[in-house]
Design an enzyme around this catalytic site. Sequence first.
Site, short mmCIF file in Angstrom:
data_model
loop_
_atom_site.label_atom_id
_atom_site.label_comp_id
_atom_site.label_asym_id
_atom_site.label_seq_id
_atom_site.Cartn_x
_atom_site.Cartn_y
_atom_site.Cartn_z
N VAL A 311 42.31 6.05 38.27
CA VAL A 311 41.42 5.49 37.28
C VAL A 311 40.37 4.61 37.95
CG1 VAL A 311 41.26 3.92 35.31
CG2 VAL A 311 43.11 5.59 35.43
N ALA A 312 40.80 3.85 38.98
CA ALA A 312 39.87 2.96 39.68
C ALA A 312 38.81 3.75 40.44
CB ALA A 312 40.64 2.06 40.64
N ASP A 358 -1.12 26.98 33.21
CA ASP A 358 -2.08 27.92 32.65
C ASP A 358 -3.41 27.18 32.50
OD1 ASP A 358 -3.03 30.27 31.51
OD2 ASP A 358 -2.56 29.59 29.49
N ASP A 673 3.20 33.59 29.15
CA ASP A 673 3.74 32.54 30.01
C ASP A 673 5.26 32.41 29.91
OD1 ASP A 673 1.16 31.74 30.83
OD2 ASP A 673 0.93 30.51 29.04
N GLU A 738 37.70 -1.74 43.87
CA GLU A 738 39.01 -1.69 43.24
C GLU A 738 39.99 -0.90 44.10
OE1 GLU A 738 38.48 -0.21 39.22
OE2 GLU A 738 36.53 -1.20 39.13
N THR A 778 33.29 -4.08 33.12
CA THR A 778 32.19 -4.24 34.09
C THR A 778 31.42 -2.95 34.33
OG1 THR A 778 33.61 -3.77 36.01
CG2 THR A 778 33.51 -6.04 35.24
#
Length: 946
Positions: A311-312, A358, A673, A738, A778
């Site tokens: 997870v970190a 164009d 185009d 972490e 954070t």
Amino acid sequence: MDASNFDGRRSTGSGSLTAGTRDPALRDAADVTRDLSTDPTTGLSTAEAARRLAADGPNALRGKPPVALWRKVLAQFQDPLIYLLLVAVVISLVAWGAEGAAGLPIDAIVIAAVVVLNAVLGFVQESRAENAVAALQSMTAAGATVLRDGELRTVPAAELVRGDILALSEGDAVGADARLITANALRVSEASLTGESEAVLKDPATLAEPAPLGDRLDMVYKGTAVAQGVGRAVVTATGMGTEMGAIATMLDETQESVSPLQKEIAAVSKLLGVSVIVIAVVVMVVTAIVNDASSLSEFVTVLLLGVSLAVAAVPEGLPAILSVVLAIGVQQMARRNAVVKKLHSVETLGSATVIASDKTGTLTKNEMTIQRVVTASGEVELTGVGYRPAGEARHDGHELIDPALVHEVRLVLGGGSLANDAQLREHDGEWQIQGDPTEAAFLVAAHKLDGTVERAGEFERHGEVPFTSERKMMSAFVGRGAPDGALTVVTKGAPDVLLRRCAAVQVGDDVVPLDGTRRARALDDVERLSAEAFRTLGVAYRRLDEAAVRDGLDEADEQELVYVGVVGIIDPPRAEVADAVAEARRAGVRVMMITGDHPTTAARIAADLGIAGHADRAVSGTELDELSAEELREVTRTTSVYARVAPQHKLQIVDALQADQQVVAMTGDGVNDAPALKSADIGIAMGVTGTEVTKEASKMILGDDNFATIVAAVRQGRVIFDNIKKFLRYLLSSNMGEVFTVFFGVVLAGVIGLAGASDEAVVVPLLATQILWINLVTDSGPALAMGVDPEIDDVMARRPRQLSDRIIDRRMWTGILSIGLVMAAATLLTIDIFLPGGLVEGSDSLEVARTAGFTTLVFAQLFNAFNSRSETTSAFHRLFVNKWLWAAVALAALLQVAIVEVPFLQTAFGTASLDLAHWGVSVLTASAVLWFDELRKVVWRARQRA
């Protein structure tokens, strides 16, 4: 594209409709109507038209089948990072179950919530983009005038069938491909299909041999518009059987490209995935060995630690933040009249190295304008462009005051306005024309000379000899007052043809003989204007006596004319395009022109806009056909102007540029185009003049058809890319902090006093819930705030990012790892300071020391948010310009205080209250991240100066 097999392209309702497989342009109109079982004088019956409509289907292009709602939702989960997070959810649930499934699986719930939030954001934004595109395309359904049951009726264009007799007149949109039966001065604007800016004069005479699409004068095509005249035609193809349908079919075979950002994020995701597995396994093995784990409980704790590290290491908020930042960029672009259909296309624009545009209607106004008038007494320049009659006449850079020249110019523009079938009118402040744009140019130019319009209005037309491709001229017979009064024949046409019919020339108020010297000078004037890419038209007149009028008016009266002068006409560039091209070049973005127009005209416009030099020439489609793949790549490296090109040439040019590692943005409005737009890294369609097929193929649509909006989008794309790098730098360095904290906290547990600080089987520096909290608080807020950071530096002053450049390059990885190590060192030092034993003697419990370390890591990441705004510029530069970043940091700090000091949150996250000294030490050690990065930037800038 060949229009043969006009029956073989679609199913037929019955055998009576089988008309063979030959090109209708090469067949007599009577044969075509007979094979289609229709009568040119009465048309189809209502019942027969209904039967054919049921058999062949509606006259509409085949669209993509709608994507099911569940598929749209599922597509939001098809991302490598999402796969990684789903694996983390499974591991969290396994660990939770192994622990006895007590309480709620917080880790799994939070990660799953992040995944769902990301999917919702992506789904909502893409739905908004689809709605915006639909709004641009929701125009009044086109209608067509047809002959049904012997009567003229207006029916929806979608209900046209093969065999219908179309009645065409000025301003009509051509609803289907059709073979002309009759035509009277019929001019059709085919710019949307062929790229040719000038209206094409149509002729029902059967072609003698196969011809390119733009030269099939006896055919009209779906998606084009009648500029002048009237005519009737029998419908030979509808829907996907039309030339427009053929190009739409080509789109199905064109592969869409993946954006550079998508490629890079996929690469980062794979790298993170491998890293997570390696780090988690290593840490779990080391932890089990160091702590001598043997019981099931100890192994569950080790497994939970591995999940915590996974997870970190994974920035769970990255997919959601990326979607939000791109969505905000999309909204900013929408406010500037650009609708982005795919989020990643915004960033791709910032990486563009080439804009292939164009010409007609994109770089130019698609409004023919007279800019030069040359007479016997000199040359006059008319200022102002487009259909708004604002401007003045200038001679040698000064106001036109020479009486002789003024009189001659009045005669030229007045005569061109009289021999004219166009109309110019003002509606709600906008000037509009009806009829041929070239003829309208005379009306606009005449408005710019005081009194010309009033004088022209005094005349009445009493007859005309229409323009034909053989004659290359037209005449109008005009006079004042009663029809039996004196008349004047006013003629305009190709100057060389006109001069052969002239015997005199206007010089001021006098008429003098057109001798060899004056004739040669007039022809030299025409050649000079043509060399400057002007289209030229001459004007002449002759006063008729009463006997000529009584005998009737015809081509015989177009002799012994008085030559007045010649005008130079051009489709002018948009006023804002030159500045936009200059800004693109400053940013290192090359602008190319790819058009179906004449090479001389294309080269002139390109030089005026700064796309190419005045000495550069345009490469034609015929020349491209003779090049090998390698030769084409070499040509595209040096040539910026391409003219007389077909749709396949545009595709070849885009492919050659991409093979040369260029990121190509292709702009356009016509059907021709569309394939190139789809193949380009980002296709940009015009919202006002663009066709439905073009908008479908594009990734972005300009609501104002303004080329300058593209350059503004490039700037916005670069700002977005910078902001993506900011939050990637922030997220990855914070997550590395972490990972290093947990890893070295386990490995160095004995050194910093963790090993004997508790009777827990496995002692870790941070709990799994604390790690998850750090990511949640954070990561999301500050990273999202960095995604909307204002432009700090001039992003247009640097070269585009190359395809070989990585978003996260070696220097960025060095910064990420070094910041992560400093974070870990600050966190573990704080724990050591407050724990008994270790390097620094302390006296607090493990809960207090761990809480202080936890707080240090949180604040270190908040300091890192300011570091990450630039890799080289001080964090204190423009420190307060981003109010959202300050708000996110303040909120995160308040939430951290709550986690530490609120009792029920202490229970949930394993924290303990801290006194003022603990808070002071935690914040002070956390600030080491800021000072370390400032020192690193100072060293880097010093090396750069050296």
